[in-house]
Each structure stands twice: as C-alpha cells, then as structure tokens.
Write a protein that holds these residues in place. Structure first.
Motif, PDB file in Angstrom:
ATOM      1  N   ALA A 156       3.139  11.451 -12.229  1.00  0.00           N
ATOM      2  CA  ALA A 156       2.371  10.214 -12.053  1.00  0.00           C
ATOM      3  C   ALA A 156       3.211   8.994 -12.395  1.00  0.00           C
ATOM      4  O   ALA A 156       4.015   9.013 -13.323  1.00  0.00           O
ATOM      5  N   GLN A 157       2.996   7.923 -11.626  1.00  0.00           N
ATOM      6  CA  GLN A 157       3.604   6.626 -11.901  1.00  0.00           C
ATOM      7  C   GLN A 157       2.518   5.563 -11.872  1.00  0.00           C
ATOM      8  O   GLN A 157       1.571   5.660 -11.074  1.00  0.00           O
ATOM      9  N   ASP A 158       2.678   4.533 -12.711  1.00  0.00           N
ATOM     10  CA  ASP A 158       1.663   3.480 -12.694  1.00  0.00           C
ATOM     11  C   ASP A 158       1.867   2.578 -11.472  1.00  0.00           C
ATOM     12  O   ASP A 158       2.938   2.556 -10.862  1.00  0.00           O
ATOM     13  N   LEU A 159       0.830   1.860 -11.105  1.00  0.00           N
ATOM     14  CA  LEU A 159       0.861   1.032  -9.898  1.00  0.00           C
ATOM     15  C   LEU A 159       1.930  -0.048  -9.983  1.00  0.00           C
ATOM     16  O   LEU A 159       2.527  -0.420  -8.964  1.00  0.00           O
ATOM     17  N   PHE A 160       2.197  -0.555 -11.169  1.00  0.00           N
ATOM     18  CA  PHE A 160       3.236  -1.567 -11.323  1.00  0.00           C
ATOM     19  C   PHE A 160       4.579  -1.026 -10.848  1.00  0.00           C
ATOM     20  O   PHE A 160       5.277  -1.675 -10.033  1.00  0.00           O
ATOM     21  N   LYS A 161       4.954   0.147 -11.305  1.00  0.00           N
ATOM     22  CA  LYS A 161       6.239   0.718 -10.912  1.00  0.00           C
ATOM     23  C   LYS A 161       6.266   1.069  -9.426  1.00  0.00           C
ATOM     24  O   LYS A 161       7.282   0.870  -8.751  1.00  0.00           O
ATOM     25  N   LEU A 162       5.149   1.588  -8.926  1.00  0.00           N
ATOM     26  CA  LEU A 162       5.101   1.936  -7.502  1.00  0.00           C
ATOM     27  C   LEU A 162       5.244   0.706  -6.626  1.00  0.00           C
ATOM     28  O   LEU A 162       5.973   0.719  -5.614  1.00  0.00           O
ATOM     29  N   LEU A 163       4.587  -0.390  -7.014  1.00  0.00           N
ATOM     30  CA  LEU A 163       4.637  -1.601  -6.192  1.00  0.00           C
ATOM     31  C   LEU A 163       5.988  -2.307  -6.272  1.00  0.00           C
ATOM     32  O   LEU A 163       6.317  -3.119  -5.407  1.00  0.00           O
ATOM     33  N   LEU A 164       6.745  -2.009  -7.290  1.00  0.00           N
ATOM     34  CA  LEU A 164       8.120  -2.504  -7.321  1.00  0.00           C
ATOM     35  C   LEU A 164       8.990  -1.794  -6.279  1.00  0.00           C
ATOM     36  O   LEU A 164       9.993  -2.335  -5.813  1.00  0.00           O
ATOM     37  N   GLN A 165       8.546  -0.565  -5.908  1.00  0.00           N
ATOM     38  CA  GLN A 165       9.339   0.253  -4.997  1.00  0.00           C
ATOM     39  C   GLN A 165       8.879   0.137  -3.537  1.00  0.00           C
ATOM     40  O   GLN A 165       9.703   0.081  -2.628  1.00  0.00           O
ATOM     41  N   ARG A 166       7.544   0.063  -3.346  1.00  0.00           N
ATOM     42  CA  ARG A 166       7.013   0.109  -1.988  1.00  0.00           C
ATOM     43  C   ARG A 166       5.574  -0.366  -1.959  1.00  0.00           C
ATOM     44  O   ARG A 166       4.905  -0.411  -2.997  1.00  0.00           O
ATOM     45  N   PRO A 167       5.085  -0.734  -0.747  1.00  0.00           N
ATOM     46  CA  PRO A 167       3.650  -1.040  -0.625  1.00  0.00           C
ATOM     47  C   PRO A 167       2.834   0.254  -0.703  1.00  0.00           C
ATOM     48  O   PRO A 167       3.324   1.329  -0.335  1.00  0.00           O
ATOM     49  N   LEU A 168       1.613   0.150  -1.157  1.00  0.00           N
ATOM     50  CA  LEU A 168       0.705   1.292  -1.112  1.00  0.00           C
ATOM     51  C   LEU A 168       0.047   1.342   0.260  1.00  0.00           C
ATOM     52  O   LEU A 168      -0.271   0.307   0.854  1.00  0.00           O
ATOM     53  N   VAL A 169      -0.183   2.558   0.749  1.00  0.00           N
ATOM     54  CA  VAL A 169      -0.877   2.702   2.026  1.00  0.00           C
ATOM     55  C   VAL A 169      -2.371   2.534   1.793  1.00  0.00           C
ATOM     56  O   VAL A 169      -2.864   2.565   0.655  1.00  0.00           O
ATOM     57  N   ALA A 170      -3.126   2.362   2.867  1.00  0.00           N
ATOM     58  CA  ALA A 170      -4.564   2.084   2.763  1.00  0.00           C
ATOM     59  C   ALA A 170      -5.300   3.162   1.982  1.00  0.00           C
ATOM     60  O   ALA A 170      -6.176   2.867   1.151  1.00  0.00           O
ATOM     61  N   SER A 171      -4.948   4.436   2.240  1.00  0.00           N
ATOM     62  CA  SER A 171      -5.657   5.527   1.556  1.00  0.00           C
ATOM     63  C   SER A 171      -5.432   5.490   0.044  1.00  0.00           C
ATOM     64  O   SER A 171      -6.299   5.889  -0.732  1.00  0.00           O
ATOM     65  N   GLU A 172      -4.252   4.999  -0.370  1.00  0.00           N
ATOM     66  CA  GLU A 172      -3.977   4.918  -1.797  1.00  0.00           C
ATOM     67  C   GLU A 172      -4.808   3.807  -2.455  1.00  0.00           C
ATOM     68  O   GLU A 172      -5.342   3.985  -3.553  1.00  0.00           O
ATOM     69  N   TRP A 173      -4.904   2.646  -1.779  1.00  0.00           N
ATOM     70  CA  TRP A 173      -5.774   1.590  -2.309  1.00  0.00           C
ATOM     71  C   TRP A 173      -7.226   2.063  -2.375  1.00  0.00           C
ATOM     72  O   TRP A 173      -7.960   1.763  -3.328  1.00  0.00           O
ATOM     73  N   GLN A 174      -7.654   2.818  -1.377  1.00  0.00           N
ATOM     74  CA  GLN A 174      -9.022   3.337  -1.370  1.00  0.00           C
ATOM     75  C   GLN A 174      -9.232   4.347  -2.500  1.00  0.00           C
ATOM     76  O   GLN A 174     -10.295   4.386  -3.128  1.00  0.00           O
ATOM     77  N   GLN A 175      -8.205   5.141  -2.770  1.00  0.00           N
ATOM     78  CA  GLN A 175      -8.287   6.096  -3.874  1.00  0.00           C
ATOM     79  C   GLN A 175      -8.465   5.366  -5.210  1.00  0.00           C
ATOM     80  O   GLN A 175      -9.264   5.768  -6.062  1.00  0.00           O
ATOM     81  N   VAL A 176      -7.739   4.264  -5.367  1.00  0.00           N
ATOM     82  CA  VAL A 176      -7.869   3.475  -6.594  1.00  0.00           C
ATOM     83  C   VAL A 176      -9.283   2.898  -6.707  1.00  0.00           C
ATOM     84  O   VAL A 176      -9.925   2.972  -7.761  1.00  0.00           O
TER      85      VAL A 176
END
Length: 672
Positions: free
Chosen positions: A564-584
């Motif tokens: 698992a990675q937190d959203l801060f670290k993930l967003l430093l690397q790449r955009p989240l896809v729609a399904s990931e935002w929906q999961q959140v």
C-alpha cells in the motif's frame, strides 16, 4: 436535559454521599467503593467496547438473569459490564454470574462523572432494566452514538404523571431513548403519553414470565419441606411498618396451628438486625439463616437474612405474603411465587404492579388483605383447606402460563441495534486483549494472537534495529518505522504533538485515564473498526508511559498493509484513474455510514494497495459520532489537503497529479 437539572444534580451530590455514609451505619458496604460513584476508578481494559447492562437493584438483576445469560451466549466475543446502585445488587451479580461479567456502580448522574464513565468503558450498547434512565448518561451516549435500550420497562400512572410534571427539569429523556420494550400494553400507552415515538416502542412482556424453576431448586425445596414436615408461611420483601403486622398476624396463626413456621425475608439487608430485635421483643423462638443452624421444632420464626435465596423460600412455603403492600410502598412483583406455584397474598398498595394484580384479581388468583387480622384470617383459612389453597396457586399460574417469550423478543431487539458480525471466529475484541504493567509508570496492551508477549523494548526503534529488522521508515510530523517480523510486518509509531505546541512540547500529552489516552483509544477503536469489516490496519500493541512530573507519552504498533501507498505518494508519481477515485469515495462513504469520524482525513492517511483496494489509516483522536455536519467537514478537509499539496508542489516545480475539476467529482459521485 436542562441547565436546571445540571445545577441540581451537582448540588445534590454531597447529599448523596451523606446518605451513603448514614446508610452505611447499618450496611457497611454503602461506605465502600465510593470512587465508583463518581467514575474515578479504573476499569480493566478488557471491559471496554462491550455491552453495559444496568440493573438498579436486586429485583432487576434477578429479573434480567435469563436475558443476561442469553446476551453472554450470543456475544461471547464481547465483554458484559453490569452496573447497579446498591451493594446487594453487586453481591447478586457476583453470585449469579461470577467472573463472566464485570461489575461497577453506576455513577451519580453529574455531567463530569457520566463523561468519565462512558469514556472509560466506551460501550457499544447500553441496556437499562425497567425505568432507571438518567439524563446525563443518556446525553453522553447520544454524543458517542451509543444506542440505549430500556427493556422490561414498566410505567405506572403515578410515575408517568411525575415525568410529565418534571419535564421542565429532566428534558425530553424518553424521546431520546433508542428503543423501549414495555412489559404491558398499559405501560406502552403511558410511555406514548410521554411523547415516545411509536417506532421506538413495543410491548415485549415481562422477563419474569420466562423464569423457569430449576430442577435443582425443586429438589432443594422438597428436601426442606420433608425435613421441616410442618406448615410453612413466608412473608417476603417486607418493609419497616409491615414486620409488626406480620408478626401479629402470625401470633394469631399459632393458636390453631401451633407447629407453623414463619419465614420472614426483609427487603433490605441493613434491616436484618432490626427485624431480629423485633422478633425477640415479640417473644418468638427464632433462628437466623446466617447462624447456619438447623431449624428445630421449637423454632417459630426463621429470619432469612441472606441474599439470593428468596425463590427457595417461596418454593418451601405453603403460602406467600408479598411485602411492600401493607404500607404505601407500591408492592413487589408476585411473579416469583407464581412461578413456584405458591399462592399469593398481598396488601392493598400494589400500584407498582397494578396490571399484574388486576389480572390476578380477575381470575381469583390472589387474596388482598388490609391488616394483621385479615392476613391471619387468610393464612388460617388456607392452612385449614390445602385444596382451596392449591386452587388459588393454579389459577394464578395458569393466568400467566402463556406470557413467556419476552427474553427471546428482547434479544431480537438487541440484535437489531448490535448486529452479529459474520465470521466472529476471526474477530479480535478488547475482551481478548492482554495487558501488562512492566513498572508503575507503564501499561501495555497487546494482541496475543500476534505477539506471544510484549515488553517496553517492542516500542523502541533501537531494539528492532539491533536485530536488523527495520526495513524502512515513513516521515511526516515524525518518523514511523517498518519492522520485518512476519508475513505483513509491523509499523511502529510514536505520538508527537503538532502545531505551535509541538515546537516546545514534542511528545507529552495531558494526563488522562489510560483507556482514553491516545494510543490506547486508537488501539481499541481499530479493533472495533476491523470487526465491522472496515479497511483499516490491524492493531497489535499500544503503550502508555507516565512522564516525569507531568503528562504521558504513547506508542502504537500496527500491522503493515502489504503493497500500500498513500495517495500523496501516488499522486507524486501519476494521476489516479477514475476507478481509483471511485474506490476512495466508496471507502470514505463506508466509513461515514458506520458513524466513524476521522479527525484528520487527508491524502497522507488514505492508501491504495496493489489491487487498488482503499485503506484508511491514522485514527488518532477519532471515534464514533451521530449523524451531523462532520461528514461534509471531513470531505472538505480532504479536498483542502489535496489542494495544499498541489500548491506546495507548484512552488517547488514538482508534479502533483491532482486536478480538482477532473478528479474530485469522481470521488464525490462515488461517495454520494
């Protein structure tokens, strides 16, 4: 609850302790355990996050016995705490349930005492027997979204008028209860007259109807009857002012029935000695139960100065007088002698159980007497004609024979408010957690299914570093260490102060009860959230350390979420896809629907694992809340954290792949 009530209960508190001291002159137990009267005592950690059942005195405790046993069987993974107001009820709880339950006095209903009580126990459900509801207790439960059920509830006309008269002082307490299981239709109607909504009210019957006389009790009572081999009368739950009349009546019984024996059972233990002196004054030959001497043929009176044996005396007797009824006390419940098929006699003052007595009168299943002379007349008549006596007992028993089922119905109500978790074999609750105190200043809680033992060293980074088990760290306000100890590993986190305070006070927190301290509160909350199948880390251990002079320090060990990675670290690397935002969005909604308030919902505390499953972490200062605007505030806080990190990234020419117009609507849509 009104301001006037808060003021009045505070003013009355010293008088309560004066009353306890004075009553303690006759019953020393009233002078003990005073810290519990203000909730200043400590509960064992294993009592937290369970079920609290309040039975004000012995009668309610005995009535609830079957229900409590059912709760213990239904929720074996949860602790049960019984509360009461009297020492005799405390003794009864210990006698009936032993160490299967915790016991405490319910505190005096001041705002501070009830805040401490509810905070220390943090129950999932409060069950109150009959009508013992308190405004400050109810308010604290509402603040924490703890359901309150009043069961086996009865409301006499006199009580209903009293609540209506003092509504200006008490406030809308009955409307605030989550559910009321009334004994009778009449009680339900009186609750409705107090503005209890129909959807919060139902008739479930009387728990005492479900009482079953055990084979052991029947054999024991038959043994007593065979040994005595004489007419036996019982006067049960007697009060001051009745004993004289009862002894006078019995003296009139001895003339035609010289071998008769009277068993007299005072209602309150502190009156045992006074009744003994009265029996002596009336020149009866008597023996006390506490003397543990055999009843001889010469004994005329048996003083039953013991607790928890009333049902036995009913079963032994040929006829029963139920006390509290020759004086304006309102009488006591006749269902116990009815269960033992012992014919019932009562005085005229039975307003506490008017509906039961009305039914008994309608079928000629009770004799009402007004004084010593009429009581003696009935006793003599019944002893002369055992067949007629048995007919009274049978009519009373038959009248209530089909009234069983209250226990099962109320248990169903409890399950509605506290649903059983599927797969409880894997559930970990506070009742399963072990505690240890390495020294006077330290307390550790840990899950023995993860750690065989836990010491202070488990919370020190150097201990793990010396074993080469630290595999990484996470930085934020402070450093948290990843520890390789098994399949998933552990995360060790020390609690630090934030903001301006943190600049001169790094890690000390204001002293508070251990159960409410930062690490322990988060530990127990995580256990509960995992039981609800919410995606949060598994708590492993927590430590409280009293700091020198002032405050305490705290640490927690939780299981690492694999991949698992937190959203801060993930967003430093790449955009989240729609399904990931929906999961959140779905996960936050799941958390909020469970009533869970996260005090610091931000992009650092939301994680996605390798399979894009969303997890929420860092539950310091979090908890359960009733519905309110905090849900929208949580979302606004999260949005601010995304925009804050976006602004910081722009200032340093870094990429942070968040676009409010593109990404945030996806999260909100899934949440909604």
């Amino acid at each position: 609850m009104t301001v006037w009530y808060r003021l009045l209960i505070r003013l009355l508190t010293p008088l309560v302790f004066i009353y306890l001291w004075l009553r303690g002159a006759k019953a020393p137990a009233y002078r003990k355990r005073w810290s519990e009267r203000l909730a200043l005592h400590d509960f064992p950690p294993q009592a937290r996050d369970g079920i609290v059942i309040h039975c004000v005195s012995v009668g309610e405790t005995v009535a609830a016995r079957g229900l409590i046993e059912s709760v213990l069987r239904t929720y074996p993974h949860l602790s049960v705490t019984l509360t009461s107001m009297t020492p005799t009820a405390a003794e009864m709880a210990l006698k009936l349930f032993g160490d299967r339950v915790f016991h405490s006095y319910l505190p005096i209903d001041t705002p501070a005492a009830m805040q401490r009580f509810v905070s220390k126990l943090s129950p999932r459900l409060l069950i109150v027997l009959e009508t013992e509801i308190w405004p400050c207790l109810l308010e604290q439960c509402q603040l924490r979204n703890i359901p309150v059920l009043v069961v086996n509830a009865r409301m006499s006309e006199r009580s209903a008028k009293g609540y209506q008269k003092y509504a200006w002082l008490l406030g809308p307490i009955w409307q605030s209860v989550d559910f009321i299981a009334a004994q009778t239709k009449g009680s339900a109607e009186r609750f409705a007259s107090l503005q209890v909504p129909a959807n919060k009210l139902a008739v479930r019957g009387n728990l005492k109807h479900d009482f079953q006389v055990s084979d052991d009790l029947r054999q024991q009572s038959q043994s007593w009857r065979d040994e005595l081999n004489r007419p036996v009368l019982v006067a049960a739950s007697t009060h001051e002012g009745e004993d004289v009349q009862i002894l006078e009546a019995f003296s009139l019984v001895l003339e035609p029935h010289p071998t008769a024996l009277l068993i007299i059972v005072p209602r309150h233990p502190e009156r045992f000695d006074a009744v003994a002196r009265l029996i002596e004054q009336k020149q009866f030959n008597f023996v006390r139960r506490s003397a543990e001497q055999a009843i001889q043929a010469a004994h005329q009176v048996f003083l039953a100065d013991s607790m928890g044996e009333l049902l036995l005396w009913y079963a032994v007797a040929d006829a029963a007088f139920v006390g509290g009824s020759l004086i304006e006390r309102g009488g006591h419940n006749p269902l116990e002698p009815i269960a033992t098929q012992t014919p019932v006699i009562s005085g005229p003052h039975v307003f506490n159980f008017d509906e039961i007595y009305q039914r008994l009168k309608a079928v000629n299943g009770v004799q009402i007497v007004t004084d010593a002379r009429t009581l003696a007349a009935v006793w003599n008549e019944w002893l002369r004609d055992p067949k007629k006596t048995a007919e009274y007992a049978k009519r009373a028993f038959d009248e209530f024979a089909n009234d069983q089922g209250a226990t099962e119905a109320i248990l169903k109500d409890i399950k509605r408010f506290l649903p059983l978790t599927h797969g409880t074999e894997n559930v970990r609750t506070m009742s399963m957690i072990k505690t240890t105190k390495p020294n006077n200043n330290t307390e550790i809680w840990y899950d023995p299914s993860v750690l065989e033992g836990c010491t202070t060293k488990h919370f020190e980074a150097n201990f793990w570093r010396s074993q080469n088990k630290i595999k990484g760290s996470a930085t934020g306000r402070s450093t948290a260490f990843f520890i390789d100890v098994g399949e998933h590993g552990l995360l060790l986190r020390h609690y630090y102060r934030g903001g301006l305070v943190g600049k001169f006070n790094k890690d000390r927190f204001k002293r508070e009860p251990i159960s409410s301290s930062r690490a322990m509160a988060e530990f127990s909350l995580l256990l509960k959230l995992r039981e609800l199948k919410l995606p949060v880390p598994r708590p492993v251990a927590a430590r409280f350390v009293k700091a020198p002079i002032w405050g305490y320090r705290a640490d927690i060990l939780v299981e690492v979420i694999p991949g698992a990675q937190d959203l801060f670290k993930l967003l430093l690397q790449r955009p989240l896809v729609a399904s990931e935002w929906q999961q959140v969005g779905n996960t936050i909604r799941e958390l909020h629907c469970a009533g869970v308030y996260h005090s610091d919902l931000n992009c650092h505390n939301i994680m996605l694992d390798d399979s894009s499953k969303c997890w929420i972490v860092d539950f310091d200062k979090c908890g359960f809340r009733a519905e309110g605007e905090w849900r929208e505030a949580n979302l606004r806080r999260l949005l601010r954290s995304f925009n804050k990190e976006l602004t910081k990234a722009k200032e340093t020419n870094q990429a942070f792949h968040f676009d409010e117009t593109r990404d945030w609507p996806l999260l909100v849509e899934a949440y909604s």
